[in-house]
Design a protein around this motif. Structure first.
Motif, PDB file in Angstrom:
ATOM      1  N   GLN A  27      11.413   3.605  -6.759  1.00 44.48           N
ATOM      2  CA  GLN A  27      12.004   4.152  -5.542  1.00 44.48           C
ATOM      3  C   GLN A  27      10.903   4.531  -4.562  1.00 44.48           C
ATOM      4  O   GLN A  27       9.881   5.104  -4.943  1.00 44.48           O
ATOM      5  CB  GLN A  27      12.874   5.360  -5.879  1.00 44.48           C
ATOM      6  N   VAL A  28      11.161   4.200  -3.289  1.00 48.63           N
ATOM      7  CA  VAL A  28      10.177   4.407  -2.229  1.00 48.63           C
ATOM      8  C   VAL A  28      10.821   5.236  -1.122  1.00 48.63           C
ATOM      9  O   VAL A  28      11.975   4.994  -0.757  1.00 48.63           O
ATOM     10  CB  VAL A  28       9.694   3.051  -1.664  1.00 48.63           C
ATOM     11  N   PRO A  29      10.109   6.229  -0.563  1.00 47.62           N
ATOM     12  CA  PRO A  29      10.681   7.047   0.516  1.00 47.62           C
ATOM     13  C   PRO A  29      11.130   6.186   1.701  1.00 47.62           C
ATOM     14  O   PRO A  29      10.547   5.134   1.996  1.00 47.62           O
ATOM     15  CB  PRO A  29       9.521   7.965   0.915  1.00 47.62           C
ATOM     16  N   ASP A  30      12.167   6.668   2.413  1.00 42.74           N
ATOM     17  CA  ASP A  30      12.737   5.917   3.540  1.00 42.74           C
ATOM     18  C   ASP A  30      11.758   5.724   4.684  1.00 42.74           C
ATOM     19  O   ASP A  30      11.980   4.865   5.549  1.00 42.74           O
ATOM     20  CB  ASP A  30      13.991   6.634   4.066  1.00 42.74           C
ATOM     21  N   GLN A  31      10.687   6.494   4.707  1.00 44.19           N
ATOM     22  CA  GLN A  31       9.715   6.351   5.792  1.00 44.19           C
ATOM     23  C   GLN A  31       9.134   4.944   5.866  1.00 44.19           C
ATOM     24  O   GLN A  31       8.623   4.526   6.907  1.00 44.19           O
ATOM     25  CB  GLN A  31       8.555   7.346   5.629  1.00 44.19           C
ATOM     26  N   ILE A  32       9.227   4.202   4.762  1.00 46.74           N
ATOM     27  CA  ILE A  32       8.693   2.848   4.782  1.00 46.74           C
ATOM     28  C   ILE A  32       9.410   1.987   5.813  1.00 46.74           C
ATOM     29  O   ILE A  32       8.800   1.139   6.470  1.00 46.74           O
ATOM     30  CB  ILE A  32       8.769   2.204   3.371  1.00 46.74           C
ATOM     31  N   ARG A  61       0.834  -1.212   0.000  1.00 49.03           N
ATOM     32  CA  ARG A  61       0.000   0.000   0.000  1.00 49.03           C
ATOM     33  C   ARG A  61       0.866   1.258   0.000  1.00 49.03           C
ATOM     34  O   ARG A  61       0.582   2.220  -0.730  1.00 49.03           O
ATOM     35  CB  ARG A  61      -0.925  -0.002   1.223  1.00 49.03           C
ATOM     36  N   PHE A  62       1.903   1.266   0.829  1.00 50.67           N
ATOM     37  CA  PHE A  62       2.774   2.446   0.908  1.00 50.67           C
ATOM     38  C   PHE A  62       3.466   2.685  -0.434  1.00 50.67           C
ATOM     39  O   PHE A  62       3.576   3.831  -0.896  1.00 50.67           O
ATOM     40  CB  PHE A  62       3.816   2.255   2.019  1.00 50.67           C
ATOM     41  N   THR A  63       3.914   1.604  -1.060  1.00 45.54           N
ATOM     42  CA  THR A  63       4.606   1.734  -2.350  1.00 45.54           C
ATOM     43  C   THR A  63       3.669   2.256  -3.428  1.00 45.54           C
ATOM     44  O   THR A  63       4.045   3.107  -4.245  1.00 45.54           O
ATOM     45  CB  THR A  63       5.207   0.378  -2.764  1.00 45.54           C
ATOM     46  N   TRP A  64       2.427   1.754  -3.431  1.00 38.79           N
ATOM     47  CA  TRP A  64       1.442   2.259  -4.399  1.00 38.79           C
ATOM     48  C   TRP A  64       1.212   3.756  -4.214  1.00 38.79           C
ATOM     49  O   TRP A  64       1.097   4.504  -5.185  1.00 38.79           O
ATOM     50  CB  TRP A  64       0.109   1.519  -4.241  1.00 38.79           C
ATOM     51  N   ARG A  65       1.137   4.185  -2.960  1.00 34.79           N
ATOM     52  CA  ARG A  65       0.790   5.584  -2.685  1.00 34.79           C
ATOM     53  C   ARG A  65       1.972   6.532  -2.866  1.00 34.79           C
ATOM     54  O   ARG A  65       1.792   7.683  -3.275  1.00 34.79           O
ATOM     55  CB  ARG A  65       0.264   5.703  -1.253  1.00 34.79           C
ATOM     56  N   HIS A  66       3.176   6.065  -2.549  1.00 34.10           N
ATOM     57  CA  HIS A  66       4.311   6.983  -2.495  1.00 34.10           C
ATOM     58  C   HIS A  66       5.466   6.603  -3.420  1.00 34.10           C
ATOM     59  O   HIS A  66       6.442   7.351  -3.506  1.00 34.10           O
ATOM     60  CB  HIS A  66       4.834   7.073  -1.053  1.00 34.10           C
ATOM     61  N   GLY A  67       5.368   5.458  -4.101  1.00 31.69           N
ATOM     62  CA  GLY A  67       6.463   5.028  -4.961  1.00 31.69           C
ATOM     63  C   GLY A  67       6.612   5.910  -6.195  1.00 31.69           C
ATOM     64  O   GLY A  67       5.643   6.440  -6.727  1.00 31.69           O
ATOM     65  N   ILE A  68       7.864   6.064  -6.643  1.00 34.37           N
ATOM     66  CA  ILE A  68       8.186   6.845  -7.844  1.00 34.37           C
ATOM     67  C   ILE A  68       8.901   5.933  -8.828  1.00 34.37           C
ATOM     68  O   ILE A  68       9.906   5.296  -8.484  1.00 34.37           O
ATOM     69  CB  ILE A  68       9.111   8.042  -7.509  1.00 34.37           C
TER      70      ILE A  68
END
Length: 725
Positions: A247-252, A183-190
């Motif tokens: 690429q996914v933000p480090d917050q993951i 879910r996080f990757t779908w929302r915040h992935g680039i």
């Protein structure tokens, strides 16, 4: 189980459960979609073909999901690891992804670092650390208890590394943690794309690379990627031009460790935090990236197939140019332009070859041949294929018209797939003594006379109306396009005494073998006089007859209703309706009688008639419509192709010019329009309307005749930007 599935489909589609339940029963009973849509409206609540196919597709998905659940439960049970809680979770799962996530920890894996660690006896250590209970002694001392030189565990650090590998794999396999990362990757992935410079050993064509220039240094959020960009990026990656990464933000990592690490013991917390980082970077992130790339691709392919299917349907339903003698030209340079003259019903009259272009440049001789054919057969229209040398041939034909054949006109025809037809078994059966190269010209001529009857002879994937058709799942594309052809053929209806086997095989319920048997029977018996004779065709039984009869028309037979869309099962009902207005079925075949019938039928209220006769209102409504227009071809209401008499070149164009053109293709980002010059112009989606347009297909369709304004001309690349007026 079917009731549960029907309820789920009803919830997913917004349909009534009873509609879905009846549709499922009809599909399971071997009924075809066109038959259900037209002749079982009372049962389905008047669902159209699209809705019925949606139900069928969702039915297949849910049944596959049920089968997979049963398989997973069986496989886990065979390992002796199935618990009541796990079985309940699998049973309650609503997606295949959820089932696979639950099965992942039990799936047979290749040999991994965690596998090796378990073999070395380090699973108990991993379990101690995973429980996160306070340690009675330092972690390094605890790990020393698991030293085993025989298993290559030579130090506490070796033991801790093995335990970390086991925990990292457990984190990667945990369904809840996978869903969190997904879910996080779908929302915040680039999604990032970079150019891969061509190597000296394998240089690439600069023109091919130029297509991907915008992606040489590109990034976009995963959630906003549109289908045509996804497919372009995939192709560039496949051709070795682009490097793609997600690429996914480090917050993951913060979110992941917050879910995993609960211990107040700093040693355990630090250890598990590092295991989380390793599990994410080495296992979870690459796995989720593959999943998301696959889902993006599947979604993009589904969209591309949908666009291709819509374009194909609109192309197939182009209006026929009936009772017109056509000269088809398959243009070429060195090998010459192939000619074929067909009469108003598509019968071949004469073929030939001319060489007006380089290197022969026999212009006058070519004009003489064309002039002779036009005069001999009273040709009214010339159809020119849009391939190599098309525009040069267009100039030749324009010169022919100006030389004294003012009653003649020409049009450009999409020749995609003509060569496929030329070498096909169908073409060999039709023209066994005709050279392969000349068969293409026949196909081009016939395409303008009856696009549907001619294009069904060609694999629809070869027709080329769409985008990235070679980059999508070919099996799914073929299945979707087959459904489109079937839908179009049954929508129009088929003349039982003139249709080819290639056309008949798309009629509801008819297989290719039965189609050939129909043609053979027709040849032996001298034609059909009634629909009922179909029951005498080998391998055409009552069920097939039920499915196909309403879509097959017999003209001038003893039963006038055979030339209408009224199904034989409703002939008695149609007779009762006619009797109610003081007419009989014979009046349908009589022009004067038909006029009176139309007037009388137009005054009827279908609901009242249905109630009086104890019939379904939708069926009564359809019968009345069919009786008012027997033999109706729904394509007649479509705009005719644009016929031209003079040629226009790119050099003639000026910004601000207003022209008439034909939409040749619709894609996600706009529509291509043939305005009669060397290249098609593009109406970008932003220039289709003053209002927001979600997709170009909302505004235009393949074959539409549109008025456009020339916005911009790129002389270097000969590109034309248009605006719909």
């Amino acid at each position: 189980m079917t009731g549960e599935i029907a309820a789920q489909i009803a919830q997913d589609t917004g349909l009534k459960k009873r509609q879905v339940q009846n549709t499922i029963e009809l599909l399971d009973g071997g009924n075809t979609v066109p038959f259900i849509a037209r002749y079982r409206k009372e049962l389905t609540g008047e669902l159209d073909e699209v809705q019925i196919r949606d139900v069928a597709a969702r039915l297949k998905q849910l049944r596959n999901l049920q089968e997979r659940k049963a398989d997973v439960i069986r496989l886990i049970e065979a390992q002796g690891k199935l618990t009541d809680e796990l079985q309940a979770a699998i049973t309650a799962a609503t997606t295949l992804q959820a089932v696979e996530d639950l099965y992942r920890p039990y799936r047979q894996k290749r040999r991994t670092r965690a596998t090796v660690a378990r073999e070395r006896g380090l699973e108990p250590l991993a379990e101690i650390l995973w429980r996160q209970e306070p340690l009675a002694r330092p972690l390094i001392q605890l790990a020393a208890d698991f030293l085993n030189p025989d298993q290559e565990v030579n130090s506490p650090e070796d033991a801790l590394q093995g335990a970390s590998d086991i925990i990292a794999e457990g984190i990667s396999d945990d369904p809840a943690l996978r869903e969190l990362v997904r879910r996080f990757t779908w929302r915040h992935g680039i999604l990032h794309t970079r150019e891969i410079p061509p190597s000296k050993d394998a240089p690439q064509d600069s023109g091919q690379r130029e297509k991907y220039r915008m992606y040489f240094d590109y990034q976009e959020p995963v959630r906003t990627l549109v289908s045509h960009r996804i497919l372009a990026i995939n192709r560039g990656e496949r051709e070795g031009v682009l490097r793609v990464s997600l690429q996914v933000p480090d917050q993951i990592l913060e979110k992941l460790t917050a879910q995993v690490v609960t211990s107040s013991d700093p040693e355990i917390a630090e250890f598990l935090q590092q295991a989380c980082i390793d599990g994410y970077q080495r296992l979870l992130a690459p796995s989720i990236e593959r999943e998301i790339r696959n889902q993006l691709t599947e979604s993009a392919e589904a969209q591309a197939i949908s666009v291709f299917s819509l374009n194909l349907r609109n192309l197939l339903l182009q209006p026929p140019v009936t009772d017109t003698v056509v000269l088809g030209i398959d243009p070429a340079f060195r090998t010459g332009c192939k000619l074929a003259v067909v009469d108003g019903t598509g019968n071949l009259l004469e073929t030939g070859t001319i060489y007006p272009h380089e290197p022969q440049h026999q212009v006058e001789a070519a004009l003489a041949v064309l002039s002779r054919l036009v005069e001999k057969y009273q040709v009214q229209l010339i159809a020119i294929g849009n391939g190599t040398a098309s525009r040069e041939t267009e100039g030749l034909v324009a010169r022919l018209i100006q030389s004294g054949h003012s009653g003649l006109s020409y049009t450009i025809v999409n020749e995609a797939g003509a060569s496929v037809y030329s070498a096909s078994d169908i073409a060999r059966e039709e023209f066994p003594d005709l050279d392969v190269s000349l068969r293409g010209a026949v196909s081009i001529a016939r395409r303008i006379q009856d696009p549907l009857a001619e294009l069904v002879k060609i694999d629809p994937r070869s027709i080329g109306v769409g985008q990235y058709q070679h980059d999508v799942h070919q099996g799914q594309l073929a299945e979707s396009l087959k459904d489109v052809v079937e839908s179009a053929v049954n929508y129009v209806g088929v003349d039982l005494n003139t249709a080819s086997a290639a056309l008949l095989q798309y009629v509801a319920g008819i297989s290719p073998t039965v189609a050939k048997n129909i043609v053979a029977y027709r040849t032996e018996q001298g034609g059909f006089t009634t629909r009922e004779q179909l029951l005498s065709v080998p391998r055409l039984g009552p069920k097939t007859y039920e499915q196909c009869a309403g879509f097959l028309k017999v003209k001038s037979g003893p039963q006038p209703l055979d030339y209408t869309a009224v199904h034989p099962e409703s002939y008695s009902l149609a007779a009762e309706i006619l009797q109610g207005i003081g007419a009989d079925v014979d009046g349908v075949n009589n022009p004067e009688g038909l006029k009176k019938i139309r007037v009388a039928l137009g005054k009827l209220d279908p609901r009242t008639v249905a109630a009086q006769l104890g019939a379904g209102e939708p069926t009564v409504r359809d019968i009345i419509a069919a009786l008012m227009k027997p033999g109706r071809d729904p394509r007649e209401a479509m705009p005719k192709p644009v016929f031209r008499k003079d040629v226009l070149s790119f050099a003639d164009l000026r910004e601000g010019m207003v022209l008439t053109g034909t939409v040749s293709n619709v894609v996600d980002f706009g529509a291509f329009v043939d305005i009669g010059v060397e290249r098609n112009g593009l109406i970008h989606i932003s220039q289709l309307s003053d209002q927001y347009v979600h997709h170009p297909s909302e505004i235009v369709a393949v074959g539409d005749v549109v008025t456009v304004e020339v916005l911009e001309l790129d002389h270097e690349r000969e590109r034309i930007a248009l605006r719909k007026v």
